[in-house]
Design a protein around this motif. Structure first.
Motif, short mmCIF file in Angstrom:
data_model
loop_
_atom_site.label_atom_id
_atom_site.label_comp_id
_atom_site.label_asym_id
_atom_site.label_seq_id
_atom_site.Cartn_x
_atom_site.Cartn_y
_atom_site.Cartn_z
N MET A 192 -105.15 -15.18 -2.41
CA MET A 192 -106.51 -15.70 -2.39
C MET A 192 -106.75 -16.17 -0.96
N HIS A 193 -107.39 -15.33 -0.20
CA HIS A 193 -107.52 -15.51 1.25
C HIS A 193 -108.80 -16.27 1.62
N ARG A 194 -108.65 -17.29 2.46
CA ARG A 194 -109.81 -18.01 2.98
C ARG A 194 -109.96 -17.66 4.46
N PRO A 195 -110.97 -16.88 4.81
CA PRO A 195 -111.10 -16.43 6.20
C PRO A 195 -111.19 -17.56 7.21
N VAL A 196 -111.98 -18.60 6.89
CA VAL A 196 -112.16 -19.70 7.84
C VAL A 196 -111.85 -21.02 7.13
N ASN A 202 -114.06 -17.37 -0.19
CA ASN A 202 -112.72 -16.80 -0.10
C ASN A 202 -112.73 -15.36 -0.61
N VAL A 203 -111.59 -14.71 -0.50
CA VAL A 203 -111.48 -13.30 -0.88
C VAL A 203 -110.24 -13.12 -1.74
N ALA A 204 -110.41 -12.57 -2.94
CA ALA A 204 -109.28 -12.23 -3.79
C ALA A 204 -108.80 -10.85 -3.37
N VAL A 205 -107.62 -10.80 -2.72
CA VAL A 205 -107.06 -9.56 -2.20
C VAL A 205 -105.86 -9.18 -3.05
N PHE A 206 -105.76 -7.89 -3.42
CA PHE A 206 -104.66 -7.48 -4.28
C PHE A 206 -104.30 -6.01 -4.02
#
Length: 249
Positions: A192-196, A202-206
């Motif tokens: 679960m990526h938070r760019p800033v 945020n972005v759920a990356v998988f």
């Protein structure tokens, strides 16, 4: 490219391509023939475990506008948001693993089993334009999929600029320079990526199933047409079952 013949997909979608007659038109379009895995989004963790499906609860995705993007986060973070929207808020993301791969991903908006499913569309996509075994979905060229709010893309651009400034170079790789250390914590399967830092979005990356390909996304709605869940099928399983690989038996 916004549509693709099903024969290009590995596993499930390769197996079901023959199920859709070449004469299929919009009125006959049946998402159940495109994915036999839709029940993954409704089964309990115990039922999924009994089917040899491992569940990962990633945490909540922050939707600041309610306009959702599903894409390869490295090569298509600027992809258009889906036409259908949901109320802004925080919504849980769940991943389903089978055969050592992320088989599917869901974004849940409300409890309940969907009464019907529909293919998720972005602007200018029309079900009536599909021919033969074509379907709409998103392309993956970096082995990853994601869910994010359309308003999060500017934050990714902001993070890229921060990295350029830190490196004193315009030559950056978002995966190597930003995502890799974060996703490695979860065996390179998801983050679960938070760019800033400090900014909402945020972005759920998988991991996208077997990797690169073209993958469909579905809305599961209740009887009143309220979205309950958004579901991405990566074509790893058939019939929401991880006990037998597609094509076995």
């Amino acid at each position: 490219m916004s549509k693709w013949p099903m024969r290009t997909m590995r596993g499930l979608l390769c197996a079901v391509a023959a199920w859709i007659p070449s004469s299929a038109v919009a009125d006959d379009f049946d998402v159940a023939k495109l994915s036999s895995n839709l029940d993954l989004a409704s089964l309990s963790d115990a039922d999924l475990s009994a089917r040899s499906i491992t569940v990962f609860h990633m945490g909540d995705l922050e939707l600041t506008s309610g306009r959702i993007v599903a894409s390869d986060p490295l090569v298509g973070p600027d992809r258009s948001a889906f036409v259908r929207t949901v109320p802004p808020g925080n919504y849980p993301v769940t991943l389903y693993e089978a055969f050592g791969r992320i088989a599917a991903a869901s974004l849940r908006f409300a409890d309940g089993k969907p009464a019907r499913w529909e293919l998720a569309l972005v602007p200018d996509q029309d079900i009536a334009s599909l021919k033969g075994d074509e379907f709409f979905g998103y392309p993956v060229d970096a082995g990853l999929g994601c869910y994010m709010d359309v308003d999060t893309y500017p934050l990714i651009q902001e993070r890229e600029q921060q990295v350029r400034t830190q490196k004193s170079s315009s030559d950056i790789n978002y995966y190597d320079d930003v995502l890799a250390p974060e996703i490695k914590i979860n065996d390179d399967k998801y983050v679960m990526h938070r760019p800033v830092a400090g900014k909402r979005g945020n972005v759920a990356v998988f991991w996208s199933g077997w990797g690169d390909g073209f993958y469909p996304v579905f809305w599961g709605c209740d009887a009143n047409d309220r979205p309950l869940v958004l579901f991405t099928d990566f074509g790893v399983t058939e019939n929401a079952d991880g006990r037998h690989e597609p094509g076995e038996g």
